[in-house]
Design a protein around this motif. Structure first.
Motif, mmCIF file in Angstrom:
data_model
loop_
_atom_site.group_PDB
_atom_site.id
_atom_site.type_symbol
_atom_site.label_atom_id
_atom_site.label_comp_id
_atom_site.label_asym_id
_atom_site.label_seq_id
_atom_site.Cartn_x
_atom_site.Cartn_y
_atom_site.Cartn_z
ATOM 1 N N LEU A 86 0.853 -1.181 0.000
ATOM 2 C CA LEU A 86 0.000 0.000 0.000
ATOM 3 C C LEU A 86 0.891 1.233 0.000
ATOM 4 O O LEU A 86 1.793 1.342 0.830
ATOM 5 C CB LEU A 86 -0.890 0.028 1.246
ATOM 6 C CG LEU A 86 -2.003 -1.000 1.307
ATOM 7 C CD1 LEU A 86 -2.704 -0.941 2.661
ATOM 8 C CD2 LEU A 86 -2.994 -0.737 0.192
ATOM 9 N N PRO A 87 0.678 2.139 -0.926
ATOM 10 C CA PRO A 87 1.506 3.350 -0.924
ATOM 11 C C PRO A 87 1.179 4.219 0.281
ATOM 12 O O PRO A 87 0.027 4.291 0.705
ATOM 13 C CB PRO A 87 1.118 4.047 -2.230
ATOM 14 C CG PRO A 87 -0.224 3.514 -2.568
ATOM 15 C CD PRO A 87 -0.295 2.128 -1.993
ATOM 16 N N THR A 88 2.196 4.825 0.825
ATOM 17 C CA THR A 88 1.984 5.744 1.942
ATOM 18 C C THR A 88 1.837 7.154 1.390
ATOM 19 O O THR A 88 2.246 7.454 0.270
ATOM 20 C CB THR A 88 3.164 5.709 2.923
ATOM 21 O OG1 THR A 88 4.344 6.109 2.220
ATOM 22 C CG2 THR A 88 3.360 4.323 3.513
ATOM 23 N N LEU A 89 1.273 8.020 2.189
ATOM 24 C CA LEU A 89 1.101 9.394 1.756
ATOM 25 C C LEU A 89 2.452 10.061 1.509
ATOM 26 O O LEU A 89 2.613 10.830 0.564
ATOM 27 C CB LEU A 89 0.293 10.166 2.805
ATOM 28 C CG LEU A 89 -0.131 11.571 2.437
ATOM 29 C CD1 LEU A 89 -0.945 11.567 1.150
ATOM 30 C CD2 LEU A 89 -0.929 12.199 3.546
ATOM 31 N N SER A 90 3.453 9.728 2.324
ATOM 32 C CA SER A 90 4.771 10.338 2.144
ATOM 33 C C SER A 90 5.451 9.866 0.867
ATOM 34 O O SER A 90 6.339 10.537 0.353
ATOM 35 C CB SER A 90 5.663 10.039 3.358
ATOM 36 O OG SER A 90 5.862 8.641 3.473
ATOM 37 N N ALA A 91 5.039 8.703 0.329
ATOM 38 C CA ALA A 91 5.623 8.198 -0.911
ATOM 39 C C ALA A 91 4.930 8.763 -2.143
ATOM 40 O O ALA A 91 5.403 8.584 -3.255
ATOM 41 C CB ALA A 91 5.554 6.677 -0.940
#
Length: 102
Positions: A71-76
């Motif tokens: 799952l992509p993180t917001l920081s990524a």
């Protein structure tokens, strides 16, 4: 409307000879095997999945999320560009405030 899960299962069964009842095997096929197929075959698969994305009803959609899917993180996530209009308005407001303080 999203593509129904059954379409993904059917594609994996047809192109990969995967048991559609084994969701882990289907998931592995999409992650490990499908990317190694010829480009033309991958395009056929995508076209078929896209063609079925409007045929789903709420009953057709199975609520399944594959395990170990990253799952992509917001920081990524890439930063959203600032709209130029907002920058220009900010600059104009700053100049106006500076003039009114004189």
């Amino acid at each position: 409307m999203p593509t129904p899960t059954r379409c993904f299962l059917d594609v994996a069964a047809r192109y990969g000879k995967v048991d559609p009842g084994d969701q882990e095997a289907v998931q592995r096929w999409y992650i490990e095997v499908m990317p190694t197929l010829p480009r033309a075959t991958i395009n056929e698969i995508f076209e078929e999945l896209l063609a079925n994305n409007s045929s789903a009803t709420d009953e057709d959609i199975e609520r399944f999320y594959p395990e170990n899917a990253p799952l992509p993180t917001l920081s990524a996530s890439p930063a959203a560009p600032i709209p130029l209009l907002a920058i220009r308005l900010g600059e104009a407001l700053f100049r106006f405030m500076r003039r009114s303080n004189k």
